[in-house]
Design a protein around this motif. Structure first.
Motif, PDB file in Angstrom:
ATOM      1  N   ALA A 269      40.945  28.719  57.558  1.00 47.40           N
ATOM      2  CA  ALA A 269      41.182  27.682  56.556  1.00 47.40           C
ATOM      3  C   ALA A 269      42.517  27.886  55.846  1.00 47.40           C
ATOM      4  CB  ALA A 269      40.040  27.660  55.546  1.00 47.40           C
ATOM      5  N   ILE A 270      42.856  29.131  55.539  1.00 46.65           N
ATOM      6  CA  ILE A 270      44.133  29.417  54.880  1.00 46.65           C
ATOM      7  C   ILE A 270      45.295  29.081  55.815  1.00 46.65           C
ATOM      8  CG2 ILE A 270      45.601  31.246  53.937  1.00 46.65           C
ATOM      9  CD1 ILE A 270      43.382  30.357  52.067  1.00 46.65           C
ATOM     10  N   ILE A 271      45.154  29.383  57.088  1.00 48.33           N
ATOM     11  CA  ILE A 271      46.195  29.038  58.063  1.00 48.33           C
ATOM     12  C   ILE A 271      46.394  27.524  58.090  1.00 48.33           C
ATOM     13  CG2 ILE A 271      46.787  29.008  60.511  1.00 48.33           C
ATOM     14  CD1 ILE A 271      45.312  31.683  60.771  1.00 48.33           C
ATOM     15  N   LEU A 272      45.304  26.766  58.146  1.00 48.85           N
ATOM     16  CA  LEU A 272      45.380  25.304  58.182  1.00 48.85           C
ATOM     17  C   LEU A 272      46.033  24.757  56.923  1.00 48.85           C
ATOM     18  CD1 LEU A 272      44.696  22.610  59.514  1.00 48.85           C
ATOM     19  CD2 LEU A 272      42.426  22.745  58.479  1.00 48.85           C
ATOM     20  N   LEU A 273      45.643  25.281  55.764  1.00 44.86           N
ATOM     21  CA  LEU A 273      46.228  24.821  54.509  1.00 44.86           C
ATOM     22  C   LEU A 273      47.732  25.119  54.455  1.00 44.86           C
ATOM     23  CD1 LEU A 273      43.493  25.829  51.898  1.00 44.86           C
ATOM     24  CD2 LEU A 273      44.229  23.512  52.480  1.00 44.86           C
ATOM     25  N   THR A 274      48.129  26.268  54.971  1.00 40.82           N
ATOM     26  CA  THR A 274      49.550  26.614  54.991  1.00 40.82           C
ATOM     27  C   THR A 274      50.328  25.638  55.868  1.00 40.82           C
ATOM     28  OG1 THR A 274      48.968  28.960  54.703  1.00 40.82           O
ATOM     29  CG2 THR A 274      51.206  28.464  55.418  1.00 40.82           C
ATOM     30  N   TRP A 275      49.760  25.273  56.999  1.00 41.64           N
ATOM     31  CA  TRP A 275      50.382  24.266  57.863  1.00 41.64           C
ATOM     32  C   TRP A 275      50.554  22.946  57.114  1.00 41.64           C
ATOM     33  CZ3 TRP A 275      47.041  24.841  62.939  1.00 41.64           C
ATOM     34  CH2 TRP A 275      47.520  25.932  63.678  1.00 41.64           C
ATOM     35  N   LEU A 276      49.499  22.514  56.462  1.00 37.61           N
ATOM     36  CA  LEU A 276      49.523  21.225  55.775  1.00 37.61           C
ATOM     37  C   LEU A 276      50.536  21.210  54.632  1.00 37.61           C
ATOM     38  CD1 LEU A 276      45.685  20.418  55.645  1.00 37.61           C
ATOM     39  CD2 LEU A 276      47.408  19.406  57.153  1.00 37.61           C
ATOM     40  N   CYS A 277      50.649  22.328  53.921  1.00 37.95           N
ATOM     41  CA  CYS A 277      51.591  22.395  52.799  1.00 37.95           C
ATOM     42  C   CYS A 277      53.030  22.579  53.263  1.00 37.95           C
ATOM     43  CB  CYS A 277      51.213  23.529  51.855  1.00 37.95           C
ATOM     44  SG  CYS A 277      49.658  23.264  50.977  1.00 37.95           S
ATOM     45  N   GLY A 278      53.203  23.154  54.436  1.00 33.05           N
ATOM     46  CA  GLY A 278      54.544  23.366  54.965  1.00 33.05           C
ATOM     47  C   GLY A 278      55.335  24.439  54.247  1.00 33.05           C
ATOM     48  N   THR A 279      54.662  25.322  53.535  1.00 24.95           N
ATOM     49  CA  THR A 279      55.329  26.399  52.804  1.00 24.95           C
ATOM     50  C   THR A 279      54.379  27.581  52.669  1.00 24.95           C
ATOM     51  OG1 THR A 279      56.388  27.030  50.708  1.00 24.95           O
ATOM     52  CG2 THR A 279      54.588  25.439  50.593  1.00 24.95           C
ATOM     53  N   THR A 280      54.967  28.755  52.517  1.00 25.25           N
ATOM     54  CA  THR A 280      54.156  29.967  52.316  1.00 25.25           C
ATOM     55  C   THR A 280      54.148  30.393  50.845  1.00 25.25           C
ATOM     56  OG1 THR A 280      56.071  31.375  52.840  1.00 25.25           O
ATOM     57  CG2 THR A 280      54.595  30.785  54.659  1.00 25.25           C
ATOM     58  N   ASP A 281      54.539  29.471  49.948  1.00 22.85           N
ATOM     59  CA  ASP A 281      54.585  29.799  48.523  1.00 22.85           C
ATOM     60  C   ASP A 281      53.225  30.199  47.965  1.00 22.85           C
ATOM     61  OD1 ASP A 281      57.270  29.378  48.347  1.00 22.85           O
ATOM     62  OD2 ASP A 281      57.144  27.408  47.400  1.00 22.85           O
ATOM     63  N   TYR A 282      52.158  29.704  48.599  1.00 19.51           N
ATOM     64  CA  TYR A 282      50.820  29.918  48.054  1.00 19.51           C
ATOM     65  C   TYR A 282      50.081  31.058  48.745  1.00 19.51           C
ATOM     66  CZ  TYR A 282      52.340  25.350  46.621  1.00 19.51           C
ATOM     67  OH  TYR A 282      53.102  24.316  46.130  1.00 19.51           O
ATOM     68  N   ASN A 283      50.754  31.718  49.682  1.00 18.72           N
ATOM     69  CA  ASN A 283      50.194  32.918  50.304  1.00 18.72           C
ATOM     70  C   ASN A 283      50.618  34.144  49.499  1.00 18.72           C
ATOM     71  OD1 ASN A 283      51.210  30.983  52.833  1.00 18.72           O
ATOM     72  ND2 ASN A 283      49.110  31.701  53.010  1.00 18.72           N
ATOM     73  N   GLY A 284      49.832  35.210  49.585  1.00 18.26           N
ATOM     74  CA  GLY A 284      50.177  36.413  48.851  1.00 18.26           C
ATOM     75  C   GLY A 284      50.000  36.224  47.353  1.00 18.26           C
ATOM     76  N   ALA A 285      50.709  37.037  46.568  1.00 19.96           N
ATOM     77  CA  ALA A 285      50.579  36.965  45.112  1.00 19.96           C
ATOM     78  C   ALA A 285      51.374  35.810  44.523  1.00 19.96           C
ATOM     79  CB  ALA A 285      51.023  38.291  44.488  1.00 19.96           C
ATOM     80  N   GLY A 286      52.528  35.503  45.127  1.00 15.73           N
ATOM     81  CA  GLY A 286      53.350  34.399  44.634  1.00 15.73           C
ATOM     82  C   GLY A 286      54.211  34.755  43.434  1.00 15.73           C
ATOM     83  N   MET A 287      54.602  36.017  43.308  1.00 11.86           N
ATOM     84  CA  MET A 287      55.411  36.429  42.159  1.00 11.86           C
ATOM     85  C   MET A 287      56.758  35.715  42.123  1.00 11.86           C
ATOM     86  SD  MET A 287      53.709  38.479  40.227  1.00 11.86           S
ATOM     87  CE  MET A 287      54.996  39.177  39.198  1.00 11.86           C
ATOM     88  N   GLN A 288      57.292  35.357  43.300  1.00 14.20           N
ATOM     89  CA  GLN A 288      58.576  34.668  43.317  1.00 14.20           C
ATOM     90  C   GLN A 288      58.476  33.276  42.708  1.00 14.20           C
ATOM     91  OE1 GLN A 288      56.649  35.117  45.910  1.00 14.20           O
ATOM     92  NE2 GLN A 288      56.465  33.163  46.981  1.00 14.20           N
ATOM     93  N   VAL A 289      57.333  32.627  42.873  1.00 10.64           N
ATOM     94  CA  VAL A 289      57.121  31.301  42.284  1.00 10.64           C
ATOM     95  C   VAL A 289      56.971  31.431  40.769  1.00 10.64           C
ATOM     96  CG1 VAL A 289      55.604  29.283  42.241  1.00 10.64           C
ATOM     97  CG2 VAL A 289      56.065  30.443  44.401  1.00 10.64           C
ATOM     98  N   ILE A 290      56.268  32.474  40.321  1.00  9.83           N
ATOM     99  CA  ILE A 290      56.113  32.718  38.878  1.00  9.83           C
ATOM    100  C   ILE A 290      57.476  32.948  38.240  1.00  9.83           C
ATOM    101  CG2 ILE A 290      55.122  34.255  37.149  1.00  9.83           C
ATOM    102  CD1 ILE A 290      52.873  34.870  39.148  1.00  9.83           C
ATOM    103  N   ALA A 291      58.311  33.775  38.883  1.00  8.20           N
ATOM    104  CA  ALA A 291      59.641  34.066  38.353  1.00  8.20           C
ATOM    105  C   ALA A 291      60.492  32.807  38.286  1.00  8.20           C
ATOM    106  CB  ALA A 291      60.326  35.133  39.213  1.00  8.20           C
ATOM    107  N   ALA A 292      60.414  31.962  39.317  1.00  4.75           N
ATOM    108  CA  ALA A 292      61.193  30.720  39.323  1.00  4.75           C
ATOM    109  C   ALA A 292      60.737  29.773  38.218  1.00  4.75           C
ATOM    110  CB  ALA A 292      61.067  30.037  40.684  1.00  4.75           C
TER     111      ALA A 292
END
Length: 438
Positions: A269-292
């Protein structure tokens, strides 16, 4: 002369007792802080290396279903299946024991989750590994049941600090999170000493504390009011966050009771969602998104909802990590998106959203205020304190941890002593909850 002799005798006896207690806790704190600092820094390096490796080799995402199977097998092999943060909390106020095998289980499980792109944090591992270390050292020192509770709390504070570099917030959080409103001051000295020891060890090993550079607006009554509105919205979001996390776990465990199938399906399911979103921003912890979001005022408007979805599926499927860093992500992304609509600078709104959602999710306002000061500096403390107070009161009686107890009503001076998340013991009735809401 007799009075002087008795006074001196009593004074010397009390001094010896205090000196013995001080020495005992200094020894435990130093040992727990050293072990937690070493293990926490190593764990941080392992998670960061796993994240970098996944970034360099995106195909690792397709191994997530197999990683789920490996995690299930690991927990069965080490006989730690079903154990988690709630068990650490239960030990603190109910007694019992903590398996030391929980430490390698959560360590390897979290690293595998991050390596293959599961959406989770790190603090769940911090609380579990730190609690295991503290409990183990306390047992080694032959502490009694009451002192074992403090030893467990001390380990949680030290490991949390080793991961985030926030010794004051880590100490207050570890003491306050289990029983809300019951701050055991006896644990303050050993927990803070262990946290500072772990902090020093992590600095010596080259670990940089987590911090963000955010532009803090000057004092303004208008901005205080707008911050209060944002905190109100974040309180509602924190309640939604906790509800979605727990309900997804309940739904998947009911529909897919087989843990092997649940982990494999969740990975797919996570693989499918990543495909649909077209980004890996939501995989892992996402500290780079928090910093941005905090430092640049930049985040996708739907990022907070997507991160919540990714995290709920990841954790409900049996992958390991934690919910606190995802709550940082959700709060920061939400604040960044909604803040400008309220006339609040996006980066500052992201910082307010981060601590507000965290506060509502863990029911720890003081720890949240200290966290804001250590992450963002003390300049905007008035805004952060206001936001945390509002979020705590209005987030209701939900929380990330079902073993957490709320001892007093959030709305009036009344003892209620209920678990978060809808009565996990038979003694707690809906009538008591309704009474708490009056």
């Amino acid at each position: 002369m007799e009075w002087i002799r008795r006074t001196l005798f009593r004074w010397s006896r009390e001094t010896a007792l205090y000196a013995r207690a001080l020495g005992k806790w200094l020894l435990l704190s130093a040992l727990v802080g050293l072990l937690s600092g070493l293990a926490g820094t190593f764990f941080h390096i392992a998670v960061e290396a796993a994240t970098e490796l996944r970034g360099a080799h995106p195909w690792l995402l397709y191994g997530l279903p197999l990683a789920g199977l490996a995690i299930v097998g690991l927990y069965k092999l080490l006989r730690t299946e079903g154990l988690g943060t709630n068990d650490i909390f239960s030990q603190i106020y109910q007694g019992g024991s903590i398996s030391i095998l929980l430490l390698p289980s959560i360590f390897l499980g979290t690293v595998l989750t991050h390596l293959c792109g599961g959406s989770a944090g790190r603090e769940g591992a911090a609380l579990q590994m730190g609690g295991s270390i503290g409990f183990g050292v306390g047992r080694l020192c032959r502490f009694d049941e009451r002192d074992l509770h403090i030893a467990t709390t001390t380990g949680m504070a030290a490991f949390f600090t080793a991961l985030f570099g926030t010794p004051i917030a880590g100490t207050v959080f570890a003491i306050a999170v289990v029983n809300v409103d019951a701050f055991y001051h006896a644990a303050l000295f050993p927990a803070l000493t262990a946290a500072l020891t772990a902090y020093g060890v992590s600095l010596l090993l080259g670990f940089s504390p987590t911090s963000f550079t955010v532009a803090i607006p000057g004092p303004s009554l208008s901005l205080l009011v707008r911050t209060a509105v944002l905190a109100f919205l974040c309180a509602l979001l924190s309640s939604v966050f906790c509800t979605v996390i727990h309900q997804t776990e309940h739904l998947l465990s009911k529909r897919l009771p087989n843990p092997w199938l649940r982990a494999f399906s969740g990975g797919c399911a996570i693989i499918l969602l990543t495909w649909l979103c077209g980004t890996t921003d939501y995989n892992g912890a996402g500290m780079q998104v928090i910093a941005a979001a905090v430092e640049q005022g930049s985040a996708h408007p739907a990022a907070f909802a997507l991160k919540l979805l990714f995290t709920a599926i990841t954790l409900a499927s049996g992958f390991k990590g934690g919910e606190v860093v995802p709550s940082f992500f959700v709060g920061a992304a939400f604040g960044c998106a909604v803040g400008p609509l309220l006339g609040i600078p996006a980066g500052f709104a992201a910082a307010v959203g981060l601590v507000s959602v965290f506060c509502g999710a863990v029911n720890c306002p003081l720890a949240s205020i200290f966290l804001a000061a250590e992450l963002f500096g003390g300049e905007g403390l008035l805004y952060f304190a206001l936001a945390c107070c509002i979020s705590y009161v209005l987030s209701g009686y939900n929380g990330l941890y079902s073993s957490q107890r709320i001892l007093h009503s959030k709305l009036k001076a009344q003892y209620i002593n209920i678990h978060t998340n809808h009565y996990t013991t038979a003694a707690e009735t809906p009538a008591e909850h309704q009474e708490a809401l009056k």
